[in-house]
Design a protein around this motif. Structure first.
Motif, PDB file in Angstrom:
ATOM      1  N   ALA A  58      -6.745  -8.472 -26.627  1.00  0.00           N
ATOM      2  CA  ALA A  58      -7.565  -7.630 -25.751  1.00  0.00           C
ATOM      3  C   ALA A  58      -7.952  -8.345 -24.460  1.00  0.00           C
ATOM      4  CB  ALA A  58      -8.822  -7.163 -26.488  1.00  0.00           C
ATOM      5  N   THR A  59      -8.044  -9.661 -24.480  1.00  0.00           N
ATOM      6  CA  THR A  59      -8.398 -10.400 -23.269  1.00  0.00           C
ATOM      7  C   THR A  59      -7.246 -10.430 -22.265  1.00  0.00           C
ATOM      8  OG1 THR A  59      -7.614 -12.562 -24.038  1.00  0.00           O
ATOM      9  CG2 THR A  59      -9.884 -11.957 -24.618  1.00  0.00           C
ATOM     10  N   GLY A  60      -6.032 -10.195 -22.753  1.00  0.00           N
ATOM     11  CA  GLY A  60      -4.838 -10.320 -21.917  1.00  0.00           C
ATOM     12  C   GLY A  60      -4.303 -11.738 -21.893  1.00  0.00           C
ATOM     13  N   ASN A  61      -4.897 -12.635 -22.693  1.00  0.00           N
ATOM     14  CA  ASN A  61      -4.554 -14.043 -22.673  1.00  0.00           C
ATOM     15  C   ASN A  61      -3.771 -14.488 -23.913  1.00  0.00           C
ATOM     16  OD1 ASN A  61      -6.017 -14.031 -20.320  1.00  0.00           O
ATOM     17  ND2 ASN A  61      -7.861 -14.831 -21.251  1.00  0.00           N
ATOM     18  N   ALA A  62      -3.159 -13.531 -24.621  1.00  0.00           N
ATOM     19  CA  ALA A  62      -2.369 -13.838 -25.814  1.00  0.00           C
ATOM     20  C   ALA A  62      -1.026 -13.120 -25.740  1.00  0.00           C
ATOM     21  CB  ALA A  62      -3.120 -13.400 -27.068  1.00  0.00           C
ATOM     22  N   TRP A  63      -0.033 -13.739 -26.397  1.00  0.00           N
ATOM     23  CA  TRP A  63       1.323 -13.182 -26.399  1.00  0.00           C
ATOM     24  C   TRP A  63       1.980 -13.431 -27.747  1.00  0.00           C
ATOM     25  CZ3 TRP A  63       6.037 -16.359 -24.900  1.00  0.00           C
ATOM     26  CH2 TRP A  63       7.195 -15.587 -24.939  1.00  0.00           C
ATOM     27  N   ASP A  64       2.669 -12.421 -28.264  1.00  0.00           N
ATOM     28  CA  ASP A  64       3.486 -12.577 -29.457  1.00  0.00           C
ATOM     29  C   ASP A  64       4.924 -12.796 -29.011  1.00  0.00           C
ATOM     30  OD1 ASP A  64       1.366 -12.375 -31.195  1.00  0.00           O
ATOM     31  OD2 ASP A  64       1.597 -10.226 -31.492  1.00  0.00           O
ATOM     32  N   CYS A  65       5.384 -14.036 -29.192  1.00  0.00           N
ATOM     33  CA  CYS A  65       6.685 -14.518 -28.723  1.00  0.00           C
ATOM     34  C   CYS A  65       7.722 -14.347 -29.827  1.00  0.00           C
ATOM     35  CB  CYS A  65       6.550 -15.987 -28.339  1.00  0.00           C
ATOM     36  SG  CYS A  65       8.103 -16.829 -28.008  1.00  0.00           S
ATOM     37  N   PHE A  66       8.648 -13.410 -29.644  1.00  0.00           N
ATOM     38  CA  PHE A  66       9.701 -13.144 -30.628  1.00  0.00           C
ATOM     39  C   PHE A  66      10.841 -14.138 -30.447  1.00  0.00           C
ATOM     40  CE2 PHE A  66      13.634 -10.841 -31.835  1.00  0.00           C
ATOM     41  CZ  PHE A  66      13.352 -10.651 -33.175  1.00  0.00           C
ATOM     42  N   TYR A  67      11.098 -14.913 -31.490  1.00  0.00           N
ATOM     43  CA  TYR A  67      12.182 -15.898 -31.438  1.00  0.00           C
ATOM     44  C   TYR A  67      13.327 -15.545 -32.381  1.00  0.00           C
ATOM     45  CZ  TYR A  67       9.873 -17.758 -35.631  1.00  0.00           C
ATOM     46  OH  TYR A  67       9.295 -17.890 -36.862  1.00  0.00           O
TER      47      TYR A  67
END
Length: 167
Positions: A58-67
């Motif tokens: 919600a902060t915009g400061n996270a990412w789910d990185c698909f590897y």
């Protein structure tokens, strides 16, 4: 030197993905071929807690990185290890606040800046209750959070990334 504080004990609605996360997505795609499973979304964490706790997404400061882009699980795990090690070895330089590796071992592992830099900040989970989340199958993504300063400034993040030697 004391560990950097973890900035998201209380999350908020940042209204959009941060410039730093956008730059991290771009640079990771260029370096490792990763894809995005999600960044900004104003939602609560995926746990049944009362009262609900807002997700760092919600902060915009996270990412789910698909590897999960390779042909085999072994190749995907090797790519995850490469990314994980790079982020941990450079946690302070890049302003990494947290990384969840859901597929590490049986219950996953979490790096958190408040525990220390690099491997000092890692906790290997030993149960579902303490893990960052349980998933059926083999989850092929890392949850990555940048600190507020790096999240706000894509140019600063880009300079930090470029300053790190990479084979």
């Amino acid at each position: 030197m004391s560990p950097r504080p973890y900035p998201y004990n209380v999350a908020w609605d940042g209204k959009q993905v941060s410039p730093g996360i956008t730059k991290l997505i771009e640079l990771s795609k260029a370096r490792w071929g990763t894809r995005s499973l999600g960044d900004y979304v104003n939602r609560n964490m995926n746990r049944n807690v009362t009262p609900p706790i807002k997700s760092v997404h919600a902060t915009g400061n996270a990412w789910d990185c698909f590897y999960g882009i390779k042909k085999t699980e072994k190749e995907n795990e090797a790519l995850a290890r490469l990314i994980w090690d790079f982020l941990l070895h450079n946690s302070e330089t890049l302003g990494i606040s947290l990384v969840n590796w859901y597929a590490f071992g049986t219950y996953g592992a979490t790096y958190k800046s408040s525990r220390g830099e690099g491997k000092l900040g890692v906790r290997i989970h030993s149960s579902d209750a303490e893990s960052a989340g349980s998933y059926q199958g083999t989850p092929t993504w890392l949850h990555i959070e940048l600190d507020v300063a790096m999240s706000k400034d894509a140019a600063k993040f880009s300079r930090a990334w470029a300053s790190i030697p990479y084979p």
